[in-house]
Design an enzyme around this catalytic site. Sequence first.
Site, PDB file in Angstrom:
ATOM      1  N   CYS A 235       8.370   9.521   4.696  1.00 11.88           N
ATOM      2  CA  CYS A 235       8.548   8.173   5.235  1.00 11.88           C
ATOM      3  C   CYS A 235       7.607   7.188   4.544  1.00 11.88           C
ATOM      4  O   CYS A 235       7.993   6.044   4.283  1.00 11.88           O
ATOM      5  CB  CYS A 235       8.325   8.148   6.737  1.00 11.88           C
ATOM      6  SG  CYS A 235       9.730   8.818   7.665  1.00 11.88           S
TER       7      CYS A 235
ATOM      8  N   CYS B 148      13.839  11.428   9.736  1.00 10.21           N
ATOM      9  CA  CYS B 148      12.859  10.926  10.705  1.00 10.21           C
ATOM     10  C   CYS B 148      13.381   9.685  11.421  1.00 10.21           C
ATOM     11  O   CYS B 148      14.244   8.970  10.899  1.00 10.21           O
ATOM     12  CB  CYS B 148      11.551  10.591   9.996  1.00 10.21           C
ATOM     13  SG  CYS B 148      10.741  12.024   9.256  1.00 10.21           S
TER      14      CYS B 148
ATOM     15  N   TYR C 182       5.428   6.949  -5.840  1.00  3.81           N
ATOM     16  CA  TYR C 182       6.455   7.059  -6.865  1.00  3.81           C
ATOM     17  C   TYR C 182       7.237   5.759  -6.904  1.00  3.81           C
ATOM     18  O   TYR C 182       7.615   5.223  -5.855  1.00  3.81           O
ATOM     19  CB  TYR C 182       7.395   8.220  -6.534  1.00  3.81           C
ATOM     20  CG  TYR C 182       8.556   8.345  -7.485  1.00  3.81           C
ATOM     21  CD1 TYR C 182       8.382   8.916  -8.748  1.00  3.81           C
ATOM     22  CD2 TYR C 182       9.817   7.891  -7.130  1.00  3.81           C
ATOM     23  CE1 TYR C 182       9.445   9.023  -9.625  1.00  3.81           C
ATOM     24  CE2 TYR C 182      10.880   8.000  -8.009  1.00  3.81           C
ATOM     25  CZ  TYR C 182      10.694   8.562  -9.250  1.00  3.81           C
ATOM     26  OH  TYR C 182      11.741   8.670 -10.124  1.00  3.81           O
TER      27      TYR C 182
ATOM     28  N   CYS D 181       5.231  10.401   8.221  1.00 12.26           N
ATOM     29  CA  CYS D 181       5.066  11.556   7.344  1.00 12.26           C
ATOM     30  C   CYS D 181       5.064  11.092   5.885  1.00 12.26           C
ATOM     31  O   CYS D 181       5.327   9.923   5.585  1.00 12.26           O
ATOM     32  CB  CYS D 181       6.192  12.571   7.588  1.00 12.26           C
ATOM     33  SG  CYS D 181       7.801  12.088   6.912  1.00 12.26           S
TER      34      CYS D 181
ATOM     35  N   GLU E  74      12.021   6.889  11.833  1.00  8.72           N
ATOM     36  CA  GLU E  74      11.795   5.673  11.040  1.00  8.72           C
ATOM     37  C   GLU E  74      12.963   5.441  10.077  1.00  8.72           C
ATOM     38  O   GLU E  74      13.400   4.316   9.861  1.00  8.72           O
ATOM     39  CB  GLU E  74      10.502   5.777  10.228  1.00  8.72           C
ATOM     40  CG  GLU E  74       9.236   5.888  11.059  1.00  8.72           C
ATOM     41  CD  GLU E  74       8.773   7.328  11.221  1.00  8.72           C
ATOM     42  OE1 GLU E  74       9.606   8.219  11.488  1.00  8.72           O
ATOM     43  OE2 GLU E  74       7.550   7.550  11.088  1.00  8.72           O
TER      44      GLU E  74
HETATM   45 ZN   LIG Z   1       8.981  10.808   8.410  1.00  7.76          ZN
END
Ligand SMILES: [Zn+2]
Length: 130
Positions: A93, A55, A127, A90, A57
């Site tokens: 990310c 992505c 996590y 997402c 980001e």
């Molecule tokens: Zn992402």
Amino acid sequence: MNLDHQDYELIERARRAIIPNYDGVNYMHTVGAALRTSSGGVYVGVNVYSLHGACAEQIALGNAITAGERTFSVIVAVAGEQGETILAPCGNCRQILAYYMPDAEVILPGADGPFKAKANDLLPWAYEVK
Ligand SMILES: [Zn+2]
């Protein structure tokens, strides 16, 4: 949280990353991101497409880390030929943001316009890398 002029400038930097690189046909570069560091530096990236992506980001964060940056304040991603749509990160990310910049802010799309939220708040019970 409301946006300030630096946030709108960051959105513009993300737009300027994707506009000249937009490719919705071959390599599907459709998202640009901009990341502001705690010291005020700005790093940008566009997505690298594959089944599992990278992505925009993540590319922006990788650029910043490559330059030696380690503390971050705000990130935003935009999509579209003119970078006209602000995207929420997402799930993958969100995990990365929770790890690298839990206290940073993320610019998000909202019904009444963009707003900011803390990265850590986007993924409760993330996590934890040990
Ligand atoms: Zn992402």
